[in-house]
Design a protein around this motif. Structure first.
Motif, PDB file in Angstrom:
ATOM      1  N   PHE A   1       0.811  -1.119  -0.014  1.00  0.00           N
ATOM      2  CA  PHE A   1      -0.007  -0.020  -0.018  1.00  0.00           C
ATOM      3  C   PHE A   1       0.829   1.282   0.036  1.00  0.00           C
ATOM      4  O   PHE A   1       1.910   1.331   0.460  1.00  0.00           O
ATOM      5  CB  PHE A   1      -0.847   0.094   1.274  1.00  0.00           C
ATOM      6  N   MET A   2       0.327   2.193  -0.253  1.00  0.00           N
ATOM      7  CA  MET A   2       0.715   3.678  -0.499  1.00  0.00           C
ATOM      8  C   MET A   2       0.001   4.604   0.446  1.00  0.00           C
ATOM      9  O   MET A   2      -1.227   4.565   0.439  1.00  0.00           O
ATOM     10  CB  MET A   2       1.226   4.194  -1.771  1.00  0.00           C
ATOM     11  N   ASP A   3       0.776   5.391   1.037  1.00  0.00           N
ATOM     12  CA  ASP A   3      -0.023   6.343   2.055  1.00  0.00           C
ATOM     13  C   ASP A   3      -0.652   7.346   1.246  1.00  0.00           C
ATOM     14  O   ASP A   3      -0.338   8.300   0.551  1.00  0.00           O
ATOM     15  CB  ASP A   3       1.116   7.168   3.033  1.00  0.00           C
TER      16      ASP A   3
ATOM     17  N   PHE B   1       0.866  -2.640  -5.895  1.00  0.00           N
ATOM     18  CA  PHE B   1       0.684  -1.580  -5.100  1.00  0.00           C
ATOM     19  C   PHE B   1      -0.805  -1.077  -5.405  1.00  0.00           C
ATOM     20  O   PHE B   1      -1.229  -0.884  -6.147  1.00  0.00           O
ATOM     21  CB  PHE B   1       1.807  -0.243  -5.370  1.00  0.00           C
ATOM     22  N   LEU B   2      -1.506  -0.982  -4.134  1.00  0.00           N
ATOM     23  CA  LEU B   2      -2.640  -0.394  -4.056  1.00  0.00           C
ATOM     24  C   LEU B   2      -2.607   1.127  -3.490  1.00  0.00           C
ATOM     25  O   LEU B   2      -2.043   1.301  -2.422  1.00  0.00           O
ATOM     26  CB  LEU B   2      -3.719  -1.084  -3.115  1.00  0.00           C
ATOM     27  N   ILE B   3      -3.077   2.199  -4.507  1.00  0.00           N
ATOM     28  CA  ILE B   3      -3.108   3.403  -4.052  1.00  0.00           C
ATOM     29  C   ILE B   3      -4.329   4.143  -4.175  1.00  0.00           C
ATOM     30  O   ILE B   3      -4.609   4.847  -5.144  1.00  0.00           O
ATOM     31  CB  ILE B   3      -1.889   4.012  -4.888  1.00  0.00           C
ATOM     32  N   PRO B   4      -5.056   4.312  -2.984  1.00  0.00           N
ATOM     33  CA  PRO B   4      -6.015   5.166  -3.082  1.00  0.00           C
ATOM     34  C   PRO B   4      -5.866   6.653  -3.287  1.00  0.00           C
ATOM     35  O   PRO B   4      -4.743   7.291  -2.422  1.00  0.00           O
ATOM     36  CB  PRO B   4      -6.632   5.122  -1.505  1.00  0.00           C
TER      37      PRO B   4
ATOM     38  N   ILE C   1      -0.633  -0.328  -9.301  1.00  0.00           N
ATOM     39  CA  ILE C   1       0.657  -0.318  -9.998  1.00  0.00           C
ATOM     40  C   ILE C   1       1.029  -1.680  -9.908  1.00  0.00           C
ATOM     41  O   ILE C   1       1.429  -2.449  -8.948  1.00  0.00           O
ATOM     42  CB  ILE C   1       1.822   0.741  -9.397  1.00  0.00           C
ATOM     43  N   ASP C   2       1.344  -2.194 -11.208  1.00  0.00           N
ATOM     44  CA  ASP C   2       1.809  -3.425 -11.240  1.00  0.00           C
ATOM     45  C   ASP C   2       3.142  -3.403 -12.186  1.00  0.00           C
ATOM     46  O   ASP C   2       3.354  -3.216 -13.411  1.00  0.00           O
ATOM     47  CB  ASP C   2       0.762  -4.322 -12.196  1.00  0.00           C
ATOM     48  N   GLU C   3       4.151  -3.135 -11.548  1.00  0.00           N
ATOM     49  CA  GLU C   3       5.445  -2.715 -11.981  1.00  0.00           C
ATOM     50  C   GLU C   3       5.895  -3.957 -13.013  1.00  0.00           C
ATOM     51  O   GLU C   3       6.779  -3.620 -14.064  1.00  0.00           O
ATOM     52  CB  GLU C   3       6.475  -2.434 -10.760  1.00  0.00           C
ATOM     53  N   GLU C   4       5.793  -5.142 -12.440  1.00  0.00           N
ATOM     54  CA  GLU C   4       6.386  -6.324 -13.070  1.00  0.00           C
ATOM     55  C   GLU C   4       5.909  -5.980 -14.821  1.00  0.00           C
ATOM     56  O   GLU C   4       6.272  -6.485 -15.595  1.00  0.00           O
ATOM     57  CB  GLU C   4       6.134  -7.606 -12.624  1.00  0.00           C
ATOM     58  N   ARG C   5       4.417  -5.878 -14.978  1.00  0.00           N
ATOM     59  CA  ARG C   5       3.656  -6.049 -16.014  1.00  0.00           C
ATOM     60  C   ARG C   5       3.800  -4.702 -16.742  1.00  0.00           C
ATOM     61  O   ARG C   5       3.319  -4.440 -17.899  1.00  0.00           O
ATOM     62  CB  ARG C   5       2.407  -6.601 -15.997  1.00  0.00           C
ATOM     63  N   ASP C   6       4.641  -3.674 -16.151  1.00  0.00           N
ATOM     64  CA  ASP C   6       4.588  -2.161 -16.345  1.00  0.00           C
ATOM     65  C   ASP C   6       3.122  -1.791 -16.950  1.00  0.00           C
ATOM     66  O   ASP C   6       3.019  -1.178 -17.907  1.00  0.00           O
ATOM     67  CB  ASP C   6       5.425  -2.288 -17.709  1.00  0.00           C
ATOM     68  N   ASN C   7       2.340  -1.875 -15.798  1.00  0.00           N
ATOM     69  CA  ASN C   7       0.906  -1.505 -16.124  1.00  0.00           C
ATOM     70  C   ASN C   7       0.338  -0.567 -15.015  1.00  0.00           C
ATOM     71  O   ASN C   7       0.875  -0.822 -13.684  1.00  0.00           O
ATOM     72  CB  ASN C   7      -0.230  -2.475 -16.410  1.00  0.00           C
TER      73      ASN C   7
END
Length: 238
Positions: A100-102, A135-138, A150-156
């Motif tokens: 998660f991100m703040d 990553f889940l970012i509200p 954010i799905d960094e591995e899939r670049d999406n």
């Protein structure tokens, strides 16, 4: 405290008395200027903590009242629910992991437009975790909550917007999740989105909602479920 009142008819005596009791307990723990102190514990390992830094959340009296009345909610309410979800995912050993991100660090404040600070925070968070984390970012761009994934591995980058808005960026992929039924429940919908993702071991959020297009809105019972979880979790800490 018994919390079945949250599922009762809002015109009933049971609901009215439940609201009064919840407020009595919550406001009895107000510590300063109408704030309820709510801890996010510190950890060196961001995978085992929420945001990787020591943080104290202050839930205002107004936050509690807005939550009870199901009006618009702010960062503190959503951050407290993230803490609940983080406890949930910590007990699971899925790969990839959910992080998660703040919301307070990604929130768009027109009175303090620190775009560089937000970008630096996101980059640092991504760099501190494995590339296969989700990553889940509200995110609140101004008066409205959406969920960015954010799905960094899939670049999406995926967007779940309770208004169902479309976004022009090619890299942002819209997920057609259930929408908000009015102008003030976007935050509750975002909490529900996160709950469903965190409870799904297959992490099939990219496709699972495609078969639910006929489900236009969440039911009140579905939104009340996350409200009940929030209330249980917060009352454990006050």
């Amino acid at each position: 405290m018994e919390k079945s009142w949250m599922l009762a008819d809002r015109r009933s005596k049971e609901y009215e008395e439940g609201v009064e009791e919840f407020l009595r307990i919550a406001l009895a723990n107000v510590i300063d200027h109408g704030r309820i102190c709510y801890p996010c514990q510190k950890s060196r390992d961001i995978d085992e903590d929420i945001f990787g830094v020591e943080k104290m959340i202050y839930v205002l009296k107004e936050d509690v009242i807005s939550f009870i009345q199901m009006n618009e909610i702010g960062q503190a309410v959503i951050t407290a629910y993230i803490r609940y979800l983080n406890n949930l995912v910590k007990d699971q050993e899925w790969e990839p992991k959910i992080s998660f991100m703040d919301p307070s660090r990604t929130f768009h404040d027109p009175n303090s437009p620190d775009e560089a600070g937000r970008v630096q925070y996101i980059v640092k968070a991504l760099n501190q975790t494995s590339i296969d984390n989700i990553f889940l970012i509200p995110y609140n761009p101004g008066g409205h909550w959406i969920l960015t994934i954010i799905d960094e591995e899939r670049d999406n980058v995926y967007i779940m917007d309770p208004l169902g808005a479309r976004y022009p960026h090619d890299i942002w992929k819209r997920i057609g999740a259930p929408k908000q039924a009015d102008g003030k429940t976007c935050g509750y919908c975002v909490m529900r989105y996160m709950k469903e993702i965190c409870e799904d071991s297959s992490l099939a959020f990219r496709t699972k909602y495609a078969s639910r297009r006929k489900k236009v809105f969440y039911t009140q019972m579905e939104l009340d479920k996350v409200r009940d979880e929030w209330a249980h979790h917060v009352l454990e800490w006050i």
